[in-house]
Design an enzyme around this catalytic site. Sequence first.
Site, PDB file in Angstrom:
ATOM      1  N   MET A 278       0.848  -1.207   0.005  1.00  0.00           N
ATOM      2  CA  MET A 278      -0.103   0.143   0.048  1.00  0.00           C
ATOM      3  C   MET A 278       0.918   1.328  -0.044  1.00  0.00           C
ATOM      4  O   MET A 278       2.097   1.223   0.205  1.00  0.00           O
ATOM      5  CB  MET A 278      -1.016  -0.009   1.473  1.00  0.00           C
ATOM      6  CG  MET A 278      -1.902  -1.155   1.206  1.00  0.00           C
ATOM      7  SD  MET A 278      -2.809  -1.288   2.963  1.00  0.00           S
ATOM      8  CE  MET A 278      -3.836   0.196   2.768  1.00  0.00           C
ATOM      9  N   HIS A 279       0.131   2.427  -0.277  1.00  0.00           N
ATOM     10  CA  HIS A 279       0.819   3.682   0.128  1.00  0.00           C
ATOM     11  C   HIS A 279       1.658   4.336  -1.236  1.00  0.00           C
ATOM     12  O   HIS A 279       1.991   5.542  -1.041  1.00  0.00           O
ATOM     13  CB  HIS A 279       1.503   4.024   1.493  1.00  0.00           C
ATOM     14  CG  HIS A 279       0.779   3.130   2.509  1.00  0.00           C
ATOM     15  ND1 HIS A 279      -0.508   3.430   2.771  1.00  0.00           N
ATOM     16  CD2 HIS A 279       0.767   2.174   3.516  1.00  0.00           C
ATOM     17  CE1 HIS A 279      -1.046   2.926   3.903  1.00  0.00           C
ATOM     18  NE2 HIS A 279      -0.114   2.088   4.142  1.00  0.00           N
TER      19      HIS A 279
ATOM     20  N   ASP B  77      -2.758  -4.951   0.576  1.00  0.00           N
ATOM     21  CA  ASP B  77      -2.027  -6.355   0.982  1.00  0.00           C
ATOM     22  C   ASP B  77      -2.557  -7.261   2.137  1.00  0.00           C
ATOM     23  O   ASP B  77      -3.063  -8.184   2.156  1.00  0.00           O
ATOM     24  CB  ASP B  77      -0.447  -6.444   1.176  1.00  0.00           C
ATOM     25  CG  ASP B  77      -0.077  -5.068   1.906  1.00  0.00           C
ATOM     26  OD1 ASP B  77      -0.757  -4.382   2.383  1.00  0.00           O
ATOM     27  OD2 ASP B  77       1.215  -5.007   2.040  1.00  0.00           O
TER      28      ASP B  77
END
Length: 479
Positions: free
Chosen positions: A77-78, A233
């Site tokens: 992520m991110h 995830d």
Amino acid sequence: MYIGLDLGTSGLKGVLIDETQAIRAEATAPLDVSRPHDGWSEQDPAAWLAAADRVMQDLRAKADLSGVRGIGLSGHMHGATLLDAGHQVLRPCILWNDTRSHKEAAALDADPRFRAVTGNIVFPGFTAPKLAWVCNNELDLFAKVALVLLPKDYLRLWLTGEAVAEMSDAAGTSWLDTGRRDWDDGLLEATHLTRSNMPRLVEGCEVSGTLRPELASQWGLQQGVVVAGGGGDNAASAVGVGVVRAGDAFVSLGTSGVLFAASDAYQPDAASAVHTFCHALPGTWHQMGVILAAADALNWYAGLVDRKASDLTGELGDLREPGRTLFLPYLGGERTPHNDAAVRGSFLHLDHATDRTALTRAVLEGITHAFRDSFDALVSTGTRIDRLIAVGGGSRSEYWVKAIATSLGLPIEIPVAGDFGGAFGAARLGMMAATGAGAEIATAPQMARTVDPDPTLTPAFAEAHARYRDAYLALKGRA
């Protein structure tokens, strides 16, 4: 049949499941991380596409893919993947564990709208402060940004031609109204972006597009294969291991460490540094404590002593009370509960009797104490954990799982041999998108065993955790 693709930090994994959700084939392709400066962590998005092609070709070599109906995506992520108007990548993706934007994160977090709307602290690893950093440090490049995608969603763009994100991943950007499950225009404007720079949103189990015909032909798939929204995830791993209802939780001993609890209500508590995100299924959320370096810290230590991590943990024998030596696993800062990008790892209380085994135990105990920090933060928000399942490579260490169970005072269930992580959860989401099935297919796997806490060691772990917290406060005070 259905395929799940999980874009991890160190590799991309694919699994093929059949109608009974049995895994028929799996494949992996490695990925590298670039760290050009202290606190920086980047990847070349082109490497993700090459890895995905390799995985799909490997799956095709192992099984007939002509019956595949759906594909689901999962990923770290991110990450800030920045594209121009022609969908060309402008720079390497700034990853989740990159902390260069800590000043920008603090500035955004000082704006009360961010916590109020997103339900979360603006962490340096989140996407919005990364864009603020690019604006402050690479202004000419920032002016060319037409589209901001999360890592798995760049993979989706290549697979389908569609710029789409889903709720669980979008919740980690600091731009999503997590309660309403939509982009917030005011938060986007705070980083000089608009809704036009963002992908459209779908739920994780919904269709986001169809596989491009040329890729379908290249990989031996029929035309019209749908690609599900998928999940970040951890949300995808939760779908894979059946953690989709309030009271269910998992502890993930992967590169990072995660304590993830499903919730049927939106109940943020940003000040605790607990992450409150949308789940990958409609009408559900989750609470999450995050440790930036879990197995990553163990692997770092293993590299220093030139041993395999599995060999080091295999030398430990039965669980014993924590030693005096402490390890703080903050190799790149920490999230829950500290929100501290500047803190770094440390060994404390070394003496002439400290040997390799003692250091190995200290590393595992330090990460265990970090999980206890996250557990305490989750409990403080009112999060309920009735059932805890262990996933990730570190769950193969009986010593480590026993230590965590003892520290948290909870039994931990270990699934039977098999992969029930992000790729499997993504395949389930692909199955939902293709068939219209719902959360009822996200059942928990069969458990191999339960690791119970050792109540005789609970006081010793509690005392060691208190010393660990004091050591962090002392380290922060000297910074």
